[in-house]
Write a protein that holds these residues in place. Structure first.
Motif, PDB file in Angstrom:
ATOM      1  N   SER A 166      45.193  29.264  27.657  1.00 20.77           N
ATOM      2  CA  SER A 166      45.671  28.665  26.465  1.00 20.77           C
ATOM      3  C   SER A 166      46.117  29.791  25.345  1.00 20.77           C
ATOM      4  O   SER A 166      47.431  29.665  25.104  1.00 20.77           O
ATOM      5  CB  SER A 166      44.758  27.431  25.974  1.00 20.77           C
ATOM      6  N   PHE A 167      45.457  30.827  25.612  1.00 24.93           N
ATOM      7  CA  PHE A 167      45.716  32.029  24.160  1.00 24.93           C
ATOM      8  C   PHE A 167      46.411  32.586  24.726  1.00 24.93           C
ATOM      9  O   PHE A 167      47.289  32.934  24.410  1.00 24.93           O
ATOM     10  CB  PHE A 167      44.351  31.765  23.524  1.00 24.93           C
ATOM     11  N   ASP A 168      46.082  33.540  26.646  1.00 29.81           N
ATOM     12  CA  ASP A 168      46.674  34.199  26.163  1.00 29.81           C
ATOM     13  C   ASP A 168      46.774  34.641  28.013  1.00 29.81           C
ATOM     14  O   ASP A 168      46.384  34.882  28.751  1.00 29.81           O
ATOM     15  CB  ASP A 168      45.724  35.580  26.286  1.00 29.81           C
ATOM     16  N   ARG A 222      35.884  26.134  31.338  1.00 25.32           N
ATOM     17  CA  ARG A 222      35.999  26.322  29.655  1.00 25.32           C
ATOM     18  C   ARG A 222      36.827  28.181  29.423  1.00 25.32           C
ATOM     19  O   ARG A 222      37.473  27.554  29.310  1.00 25.32           O
ATOM     20  CB  ARG A 222      34.858  26.220  28.667  1.00 25.32           C
ATOM     21  N   ARG A 223      36.344  28.553  30.452  1.00 24.99           N
ATOM     22  CA  ARG A 223      36.542  29.447  29.796  1.00 24.99           C
ATOM     23  C   ARG A 223      38.089  30.187  30.513  1.00 24.99           C
ATOM     24  O   ARG A 223      39.084  30.378  29.746  1.00 24.99           O
ATOM     25  CB  ARG A 223      36.000  31.474  31.006  1.00 24.99           C
ATOM     26  N   PRO A 224      38.248  29.063  31.766  1.00 19.94           N
ATOM     27  CA  PRO A 224      39.938  30.041  32.409  1.00 19.94           C
ATOM     28  C   PRO A 224      41.124  29.268  31.386  1.00 19.94           C
ATOM     29  O   PRO A 224      41.971  29.284  31.392  1.00 19.94           O
ATOM     30  CB  PRO A 224      39.711  28.902  33.547  1.00 19.94           C
ATOM     31  N   THR A 231      40.511  28.303  27.924  1.00 17.95           N
ATOM     32  CA  THR A 231      40.760  28.978  26.814  1.00 17.95           C
ATOM     33  C   THR A 231      41.491  30.435  27.005  1.00 17.95           C
ATOM     34  O   THR A 231      42.756  30.650  26.571  1.00 17.95           O
ATOM     35  CB  THR A 231      39.459  30.042  26.348  1.00 17.95           C
ATOM     36  N   LEU A 232      41.482  30.989  27.937  1.00 18.91           N
ATOM     37  CA  LEU A 232      42.053  32.568  28.102  1.00 18.91           C
ATOM     38  C   LEU A 232      43.889  31.256  28.839  1.00 18.91           C
ATOM     39  O   LEU A 232      44.124  32.382  28.199  1.00 18.91           O
ATOM     40  CB  LEU A 232      42.003  33.105  29.676  1.00 18.91           C
ATOM     41  N   GLU A 252      48.638  35.723  29.983  1.00 13.81           N
ATOM     42  CA  GLU A 252      49.281  37.574  31.076  1.00 13.81           C
ATOM     43  C   GLU A 252      47.977  37.365  31.102  1.00 13.81           C
ATOM     44  O   GLU A 252      47.744  38.246  31.842  1.00 13.81           O
ATOM     45  CB  GLU A 252      50.519  37.900  30.244  1.00 13.81           C
ATOM     46  N   PHE A 253      46.955  37.902  29.450  1.00  8.04           N
ATOM     47  CA  PHE A 253      45.538  38.471  30.247  1.00  8.04           C
ATOM     48  C   PHE A 253      44.977  37.490  31.382  1.00  8.04           C
ATOM     49  O   PHE A 253      44.530  38.127  32.038  1.00  8.04           O
ATOM     50  CB  PHE A 253      45.165  38.931  28.952  1.00  8.04           C
TER      51      PHE A 253
END
Lengths: 400, 268
Positions: A175-177, A168-170, A172-173, A179-180
């Motif tokens: 999808s959202f950001d 879930r964390r990767p 979410t990241l 580059e970060f």
């Protein structure tokens, strides 16, 4: 009858189908969430259409090897392989050529589907193909569902849920950001691949129940619906799984209770009903609440403008403004302020004057940023600050 | 004989500088299609410095940072951070992307974004505990956004969004902070809040590198500057290399005379 279906009392096969569908709906809702959040919803349509040649080829291979061409596991393996190839071609086209992803989706979807239909037609002419029933993969068919089929669906659904929980964390990241995500060492391409793998698994498993044409609806409608109700990605995932499960459960039960209703399309329609309700009624993002918010905002703007006009002795031209002022008892039909209206107008003008003062003063910049013509200054400044401001200005004149 | 020795000494001090540098880039070339965005760029960031990367639009400022972090794949060149490969020290580097690079309608709240700064440390399944939340709130407080923790990020102004991004970087508790246009399109209050935080990081011994576009604030905000226009133009302490000659070289004809005049007062 419908109640019997919803409480799983319509016999063994109907129960199997309903429970299998509910699990599939949950898995699809959860698995489709990140596809939606990553703004790649239509990739799932390409994946699902790309399963068809695999189904046809698997049938032919199994028959050629002397087996039963209708073995579900064999057909699903074929479907997964050809969908995987479709996905690889899709990502190659959109990453390595000048084609955009939408064009690549169109190309993969239509070519694979066309090839699949050709294979199905050839199978129709084979002696062993007459009874193959492979058309069922287009729109789904639950008639001959076996216990083992339901088990395959249940296990795949459980695996999908576990995988999404783990990632879930990767996800979410990515999808959202993205580059970060890369900057903290996440391999975003691999995350995307995992997401596509999840979607592919759901699609292949869902072929039997909803069919390849409608599976995209099961992946996309639940997250879109869930998004109306929450501003948190983790809640979208959970809600989407619940909505997908409920749609599939109710849809499958309905089609079991009412003869001649096809399962897949009914599930999609139930999902659409939930979507429609959410679109209209959801509190923050729904259409009705947006209309109500807009109306109330418009009302406040008109009242404020009307009060300022009264305070400065200007005529009120707009009918809506006058009507609102009259409803509040602040003005008479001819646009003259009542006593209460005069008091209100004076307060509005004082508020506006204070705002204009702090907007000119750089030391109040942060507070002045809240100026929208409506917020009372008491909400941004402390009583002491207001006294300080008032000390700088002549008390505003009030039209009397 | 003595010449080669001197050359070798020169080489080894260069190597030592790179090894000590929080971010050292050598021979970096990145191209979109056939046109290089940056060409054979060297950069050696001084430890504990606050460095501005400046140059005209399309000079490759953001590209340089992205390539250093592996967000873009360079055609050539290598990057070391703290003397090691970037992949080995990612937990010591915090990156703040351009605000425009993400979708602000994404379903996530301010506090969730800051918690993303702890993902590296939390791993896949580590639970977010109350001390993680407290840490995230501390970071929000440092940028003056603690009152907005449960807002959806799309409801914030541009400057507030930028401060939330900075809070996420603070949560990473890194030694090197890389920021892409942190002051682009933000209000003056935000600009002040951000520069205060960045200076406090530098004072705590951290290294800060920011892509910057406002020439008039370079001297006030930064102590080192890196001028780029596809190639490296100049690099060093602001007092030594931030002058009319290097600016003309980096910006060419694009720096209007009026801008130059405005800078005249601040330039060395």
């Amino acid at each position: 009858m419908i109640f019997d279906a919803l409480t799983l009392q319509l016999g063994y096969n109907a129960t199997l189908v309903t429970l299998g569908a509910a699990l599939l709906g949950m898995a699809a809702g959860v698995g489709g969430t990140f596809l939606f959040l990553r703004k790649r919803a239509l990739v799932s349509d390409a994946i699902s259409h790309a399963t068809l040649p695999g189904v046809g080829l698997a049938f032919m291979v199994m028959v050629a090897m002397g087996g039963d061409g209708r073995n579900l596991i064999g057909l699903l393996i074929g479907a997964a392989l050809s969908a995987g190839i479709g996905l690889l071609i899709l990502s190659w086209l959109s990453n390595r050529t000048r084609l955009n992803e939408d064009a690549a989706i169109g190309a993969v979807l239509s070519v694979f589907f066309g090839f699949g239909i050709v294979l199905l037609t050839i199978i129709q002419t084979m002696t062993s193909g007459r009874q193959a029933g492979l058309e069922g993969f287009l729109l789904g068919s639950t008639a001959g569902m076996l216990r083992v089929d339901a088990m395959v669906i249940a296990i795949s659904a459980a695996l999908t849920l576990a995988l999404v929980l783990l990632l879930r964390r990767p996800l979410t990241l990515a999808s959202f950001d993205p580059e970060f995500a890369t900057s903290i060492g996440q391999n975003v391409r691999r995350t995307d691949l995992a997401m596509m793998g999840i979607v592919l698994a759901v699609t292949v498993v869902g072929l039997k129940i909803v069919g390849l044409i409608l599976i995209v609806a099961l992946l996309i409608i639940p997250p879109v619906t869930a998004r109306f109700w929450t501003e948190r990605a983790d809640h979208v995932v959970i809600l989407s799984g619940a909505l997908g499960g409920i749609s599939a459960f109710v849809g499958a039960a309905l089609s079991a209770a009412l003869p001649d209703l096809p399962t897949g399309p009914i599930i999609v329609l139930v999902g659409f009903c939930l979507f429609g309700l959410s679109l209209l009624l959801a509190p923050g993002r729904g259409v009705l609440s947006a209309v109500v918010r807009h109306r109330s905002y418009q009302r406040r703007v008109h009242l404020r403008q009307g009060l300022l006009a009264l305070a400065q002795g200007q005529p009120i031209y707009e009918k809506l403004t006058l009507k609102l002022l009259r409803n509040e008892g602040w003005a008479l039909p001819d646009g003259v302020a009542t006593d209460q209206g005069r008091a209100r107008a004076a307060r509005a003008l004082l508020d506006e004057t204070r705002w204009q003062l702090i907007r000119r003063d750089p030391s109040f910049e942060a507070a002045a940023a809240h100026y929208d013509g409506l917020t009372p200054i008491e909400r941004v400044l402390t009583a002491d600050q207001i006294i300080e401001i008032d000390g700088r200005i002549p008390v505003p004149e009030v039209a009397s | 004989m003595s010449l080669t020795l001197a050359a070798r000494n020169g080489q080894s001090t260069e190597a030592a500088k790179r090894a000590a540098s929080p971010l050292a880039i050598r021979g970096m070339t990145v191209s979109y299609g056939q046109k290089p965005a940056i060409f054979s760029v060297d950069m050696t960031v001084q430890p504990g410095s606050m460095t501005a990367i400046i140059g005209p639009n399309g000079a490759g400022k953001s590209t340089l940072l992205k390539a250093a972090l592996g967000i873009l794949t360079p055609l050539a060149g290598e990057t070391t951070a703290f003397g090691r490969s970037v992949a080995q020290v990612r937990d010591r580097i915090a990156y703040v992307p351009q605000r425009a690079s993400v979708d602000w309608d994404f379903p996530t709240r301010v506090i969730d974004v800051v918690l993303m700064g702890l993902y590296g440390q939390l791993g896949l399944l580590g639970r977010v505990r109350s001390h993680h939340r407290a840490r995230a709130m501390d970071c929000l407080e440092r940028v003056g956004m603690d009152g907005f923790a449960t807002r959806q990020i799309g409801q914030l102004s541009g400057g507030q969004q930028q401060r939330v991004f900075l809070a996420r970087a603070l949560a990473q508790d890194a030694d090197l902070y890389l920021l892409d246009e942190p002051f682009a399109g933000v209000d003056a209050a935000t600009e002040k809040a951000i520069i205060t935080v960045l200076k406090s990081l530098r004072d705590a011994g951290k290294t800060v590198v920011a892509v910057h576009h406002d020439l008039s604030t370079v001297i006030e905000y930064f102590d080192h500057v890196f001028l780029i226009n596809t190639r490296r133009v100049a690099e060093g302490p602001v007092a030594e290399v931030f002058n009319e000659k290097t600016l003309q070289e980096a910006y060419g004809g694009r720096l209007a005379g009026a801008q130059m005049d405005a800078l005249g007062g601040v330039l060395a």
